[in-house]
Design an enzyme around this catalytic site. Sequence first.
Site, PDB file in Angstrom:
ATOM      1  N   CYS A   1      17.358 -33.431  81.070  1.00  0.00           N
ATOM      2  CA  CYS A   1      16.315 -34.059  82.110  1.00  0.00           C
ATOM      3  C   CYS A   1      16.464 -35.465  82.261  1.00  0.00           C
ATOM      4  O   CYS A   1      16.580 -36.047  83.321  1.00  0.00           O
ATOM      5  CB  CYS A   1      14.981 -33.454  81.803  1.00  0.00           C
ATOM      6  SG  CYS A   1      14.971 -31.708  81.678  1.00  0.00           S
ATOM      7  N   ASP A   2      16.357 -36.120  81.236  1.00  0.00           N
ATOM      8  CA  ASP A   2      16.033 -37.446  81.049  1.00  0.00           C
ATOM      9  C   ASP A   2      17.017 -38.513  80.298  1.00  0.00           C
ATOM     10  O   ASP A   2      16.777 -39.825  80.573  1.00  0.00           O
ATOM     11  CB  ASP A   2      14.685 -37.732  80.259  1.00  0.00           C
ATOM     12  CG  ASP A   2      13.460 -36.912  80.993  1.00  0.00           C
ATOM     13  OD1 ASP A   2      13.432 -36.896  82.202  1.00  0.00           O
ATOM     14  OD2 ASP A   2      12.663 -36.288  80.215  1.00  0.00           O
TER      15      ASP A   2
ATOM     16  N   CYS B   1      13.684 -33.539  76.545  1.00  0.00           N
ATOM     17  CA  CYS B   1      14.797 -32.802  77.138  1.00  0.00           C
ATOM     18  C   CYS B   1      15.736 -33.811  77.571  1.00  0.00           C
ATOM     19  O   CYS B   1      15.653 -34.582  78.473  1.00  0.00           O
ATOM     20  CB  CYS B   1      14.152 -32.145  78.469  1.00  0.00           C
ATOM     21  SG  CYS B   1      15.447 -31.313  79.553  1.00  0.00           S
TER      22      CYS B   1
END
Length: 315
Positions: A135-136, A132
Amino acid sequence: MYKSIIIGTGPAGLTAAIYLARANMNPLVIEGPQPGGQLTTTTEVENFPGFVDGIMGPELMDQMRKQAERFGAEFRSGWVTKADLSERPFKLTVEGIGELVTETVIISTGASAKYLGIPGETENVGRGLSTCATCDGFFFRNKKIIVVGGGDSALEEANFLTRFGSEVRLVHRRDELRASKIMQDRARSNEKIKWSLNYTPVAVESGPMGVTGLRVLNNATGQEEVFETDGLFVAIGHTPNTKFLDGQIATNEVGYIQVNPGTSETNIPGVFACGDVQDDKYRQAITSAGSGCMAALDCERFIEHNELKVAEPQK
């Protein structure tokens, strides 16, 4: 007979449990083999509102679970192997438990990221390996990043990651991409993206601090080499976890559950869906949690107008 059974315990399922429990509906939550969903494989979550310094993914899920339990939600571990949704009350067969009967069902079984299945991959999830980018990506500022994949999602993630990384290398096992032309044109015009087509990933290289490189096979020469990297993003798609439904619920062509726009309602009255199992676009913890709230409210209102009466036992 339960008023509602929630299948799945990611942000969507746990939020639905919190809302239904607070409404005194005593929901039963069925936990699968990975309670808490994909967030339990995430190290630090920095984009979930309310946590100034971030929070570890497993801790966030644990807190949400305890909050649901505090209001009366019941949790049981098991794997739903069969669902009979042909009529109400619905019947669920759960491995290790047996048959359960419920007035309504909330499906929040999520979608599983597809992995490459190569050595060094599984043990480095959360240690430099992610599925992701939104997300990261933030954790890889000014670092080398590799994205594996050749579809629209891979190119979209590669473009997004150029906001953070010093360079982003796209690795694909074929010499042609599957992505749409507009996505290819957009990526090709991004000078920070390096192209490594016709390379097959062989293994993830790592050290004490996590991912250090991706070992690949040059399909043209048959030689192996290592691309050094600080972050590896696998973007080869997701598989919605809907096999147990055996085609009873309407899905799109990829397999994600279809809900009526602006609701969590499926094609079967009394069956609702929330989280990544019905979302192939956003796939964020906060949007999953929001859809869990919607499912709980839709479920509560449905029961108010369609409550089943349980027959009194014969004396």
